[in-house]
Design an enzyme around this catalytic site. Structure first.
Site, short mmCIF file in Angstrom:
data_model
loop_
_atom_site.label_atom_id
_atom_site.label_comp_id
_atom_site.label_asym_id
_atom_site.label_seq_id
_atom_site.Cartn_x
_atom_site.Cartn_y
_atom_site.Cartn_z
N GLY A 168 -41.16 -43.87 -69.68
CA GLY A 168 -41.51 -44.30 -71.03
C GLY A 168 -40.72 -45.52 -71.47
N GLY A 169 -40.10 -45.39 -72.64
CA GLY A 169 -39.36 -46.51 -73.22
C GLY A 169 -38.24 -47.00 -72.33
N GLY A 403 -52.27 -78.82 -52.44
CA GLY A 403 -51.78 -78.45 -53.76
C GLY A 403 -50.35 -77.94 -53.69
N ALA A 404 -50.03 -77.27 -52.60
CA ALA A 404 -48.69 -76.70 -52.47
C ALA A 404 -47.63 -77.80 -52.44
CB ALA A 404 -48.60 -75.83 -51.23
#
Ligand code: HXC
Length: 509
Positions: A168-169, A403-404
Site C-alpha cells: 500500500g502506502g 536516431g540513437a
C-alpha cells in the site's frame, strides 16, 4: 519517581518497541530492528532521535488499550561520514510498522526539516501500509507524506531502503524517491499482496514472485539495487550518499584524488575488436576512465544493454551512461531508454556532470517494442539528455547509428564536448542495411551488393565525416580518454545555460 527517572523509564519503554517477543521474531527472520538499522546506517553516536514519546490517538477497536511510545517509526537525524542526513525507520515490531496519523506526523516533521535545512532523507521501510484501525486518518497521513516527497523531489536526495514486507502506502512513498534498495529474501513491495491478488484475479503467487528483490531489480526496475542482508544494504546507502550533494544548491562532495589523470592505459587502444559485430565490455572502459576504477552501478540487473551509475573523476562525482555491446549489441530499447532517462534526470537535478560512452547500433526494431511504446520511451532519453544543463561529455567508441546517435548526448542536442575514437562509425545505419536499402534492385547479385557495402563502409564507417562537420570535437586515441574527459570536465566547471522561463516541462511520460 523523580523526573530524571521517569525520563529514563519512558526512553527505555520507547526503545523496547513492540516488546521482546516481537524483537526476537524480527531477528529470527534475519531482520534488524529499526534502531539497530539506524545505528548501522549512521556514524557512531551521531543519531539524534525526535518524537520518541509520540503515541497514536486512536480509540477504535480497543486501540486505546494498546499504545507504544514512538508509534511504529523511529525518526531523527545523524551523519554519514560527517554529512547530515535525516532518517525515519519503520518499526515492524509496533503494529507491523503500519502508518497512523501520529506516525505520519513524525515522518512529515523529518521531511519538512530536511527540506528546510537542505539535507537528504533516508527512509527505512518494513511496514504493513495504512494502520487498518485508523481508516481515513491513516490515508490522509500517507497523502501528506506523498505531497512532501514530491515537493522535495529535485531539491534534496531521497533514498528508500525496503527491508521487510511493504504494501500500500509503503510502496508509493518509496516510488517517488530517487533510489530504492531492497534486501533479498526478506523484503517485498506490492500495491496489493498475494491474498488480494488471489481474490481479485484468481492468480496464485508467492510474495517473492509478486514483489521480491529479484522481480523488482530484473523485471519491473522499481528497485535500483538488492543486497543479501540489512547491514550490506545500509553500508551501500552510506556509499551512495558519498556521491551526492546535500541538495540541488549545495556543492558536489569532492574527495582528494590520488589516481593520476595523466597516466595512460594502453590496453584501451586494442579493446575494440576489428570485427564490428564482435562485442567487448564497455564496463572496462568506464572503469579505466574513473578514479581508482571505482564505479557505483545502479540498475545493474535491468536493461543491461545500457550501463548507469556514479563514479569520480579527479575526486568529483560524475554520472556515467554507457551502451553495453555485450548485451543485445548495446541496442536502445524501451527499458534501456527509461532506465537511462531517469538516471540522466537525477544527475541533472543535482548538478552531477554526465559522461556518456556510445556504441549503439540503433533502436530495437519489432512489434513488441513498438506496441510497448518505444517511441515514447526512446523520446524520454532524448528529452532527458536534451534538457540536461549539466556538463555533458560524450565519447563514441564504435557504432553510433541513426536516431540513437542523436539521442546519446550528441552535439546536436546539447552535448558540450564530443570525442570519437578512431574506431567510431557514425552513420544513419550499418553498411549492410544501408546498401540493401539503397541498392535493393541489385540484391540478386551478391558480388555487387558486397561492393556497395564496402563503398558505404569506406565512406561512413569512420569518425571523420562527422569530424569534418564539427559534430565531434576531436578524434582521440583511446588511451587518452581519462585525461581528455578530466580536462573537459575542468573546462566545463563554469558552464552556464539560460533556459526559457516555464512552470515545468512536459517530458513524454
Ligand atoms: C495495523 C497491522 C497492519 C496494518 C500488520 N499489522 N499490518 N496493524 N494495520 N496495516 C500488525 C499485525 O496485526 C501484527 O500485530 C503485526 O502487525 C505483524 O503482522 P503479521 O501479519 O503477524 O506479520 P507477517 O505475517 O510478517 O505479515 C506482514 C504483512 C501482513 C504482509 C505486512 O501483516 C499484512 O498483509 N498486513 C496488511 C497489509 C495491508 O493490506 N495494508 C493496508 C494497505 S492499503 P501483532 O499485534 O500480532 O504483532 C494502504 C493504503 C494507503 O496502505 C494507500 C495510499 C495510496
Amino acid at each position: 519517581m523523580d523526573v530524571i527517572e521517569e525520563l529514563e523509564h519512558r526512553r527505555n519503554q520507547a526503545r523496547a518497541g513492540g516488546g521482546e517477543r516481537r524483537i526476537q521474531s524480527q531477528h529470527s527472520k534475519g531482520k534488524l530492528t529499526a534502531r539497530e538499522r539506524i545505528s548501522a546506517l549512521l556514524d557512531p553516536g551521531s543519531f539524534e532521535e525526535y518524537d520518541m514519546f509520540v503515541q497514536h490517538r486512536c480509540t477504535d477497536f480497543g486501540m486505546d488499550e494498546t499504545r507504544f511510545s514512538g508509534d511504529g517509526v523511529v525518526t531523527g537525524w545523524g551523519t554519514i561520514n560527517g554529512r547530515v542526513v535525516y532518517v525515519f525507520a519503520k518499526d515492524f515490531t509496533v503494529f507491523g510498522g503500519s502508518l497512523s496519523e501520529a506516525h505520519a506526523e513524525k515522518i512529515i516533521k523529518i521531511q519538512d526539516m530536511a527540506l528546510r535545512n537542505r539535507a537528504p532523507v533516508i527512509g527505512l521501510f518494513d511496514a504493513g501500509g495504512a494502520r487498518i484501525q485508523e481508516g481515513v486518518a491513516a490515508l490522509a497521513g500517507y497523502g501528506e507524506v506523498f505531497a512532501r516527497n514530491v515537493r522535495a523531489s529535485g531539491v534534496i536526495p531521497q533514498i528508500s531502503v525496503i527491508m521487510g514486507p511493504c504494501a500500500g502506502g509503503d510502496v508509493y512513498s518509496p516510488a517517488m524517491t530517487d533510489f530504492i534498495f531492497m534486501v533479498r529474501d526478506t523484503s517485498y513491495m506490492f500495491v496489493t499482496g498475494p491474498d488480494v491478488v488471489k481474490t481479485v484475479t484468481n492468480e496464485t503467487v508467492t510474495a517473492e514472485e509478486l514483489g521480491g528483490a529479484r522481480v523488482h531489480t530484473t523485471k519491473s526496475s522499481i528497485a535500483d539495487k538488492a543486497f543479501d542482508n540489512d547491514i550490506e544494504a545500509l553500508l551501500e546507502v552510506r556509499r551512495l550518499i558519498d556521491f551526492l550533494p546535500a541538495s540541488n544548491t549545495d556543492a558536489l562532495p569532492e574527495i582528494a584524488c590520488t589516481d593520476d589523470v595523466l597516466g595512460q592505459d594502453d590496453s584501451l587502444d586494442t579493446i575494440v575488436p576489428a570485427n564490428p559485430n564482435q562485442p567487448y565490455d564497455m564496463r572496462e572502459i568506464v572503469l579505466k576512465t574513473l578514479d581508482d576504477g571505482d564505479f557505483y552501478e545502479l540498475q545493474g540487473s535491468f536493461a543491461q544493454n545500457i550501463i548507469t551509475g556514479f563514479g569520480r573523476i579527479e575526486g568529483a562525482p560524475v554520472g556515467i551512461v554507457a551502451n553495453q555491446p555485450m548485451v543485445l549489441a548495446g541496442v536502445l530499447d524501451s527499458d534501456a531508454s527509461r532506465k537511462a532517462a531517469r538516471f540522466v534526470r537525477f544527475c541533472d537535478c543535482f548538478n552531477i556532470p554526465l559522461v556518456t560512452f556510445v556504441d549503439v547500433p540503433g533502436f530495437l526494431p519489432g512489434t513488441s517494442q513498438e506496441y510497448g511504446g518505444l517511441i515514447k520511451h526512446g523520446a524520454k532519453l532524448l528529452y532527458a539528455f536534451a534538457e540536461a544543463t549539466v556538463p555533458k561529455i560524450t565519447v563514441i567508441t564504435r557504432k553510433s547509428y541513426g536516431g540513437a546517435y542523436v539521442v546519446m548526448s550528441s552535439k546536436h542536442i546539447g552535448g558540450d564536448i564530443t570525442y570519437a575514437w578512431p574506431s567510431a562509425e557514425i552513420a544513419v545505419m550499418g553498411s549492410k542495411g544501408a546498401a540493401e536499402i539503397l541498392y535493393r534492385h541489385e540484391l540478386g547479385d551478391p558480388e555487387k551488393v558486397a561492393g556497395r557495402i564496402a563503398d558505404y563502409e569506406e565512406r561512413f564507417a569512420n569518425p571523420f565525416v562527422a569530424a569534418e562537420r564539427g559534430f565531434i570535437d576531436d578524434v582521440i586515441l583511446p588511451h587518452s580518454t581519462r585525461r581528455r574527459v578530466a580536462r573537459g570536465l575542468r573546462l566545463l566547471k563554469s558552464k552556464t545555460v539560460d533556459i526559457p522561463c516555464k512552470k515545468h516541462d512536459n517530458i513524454p511520460l
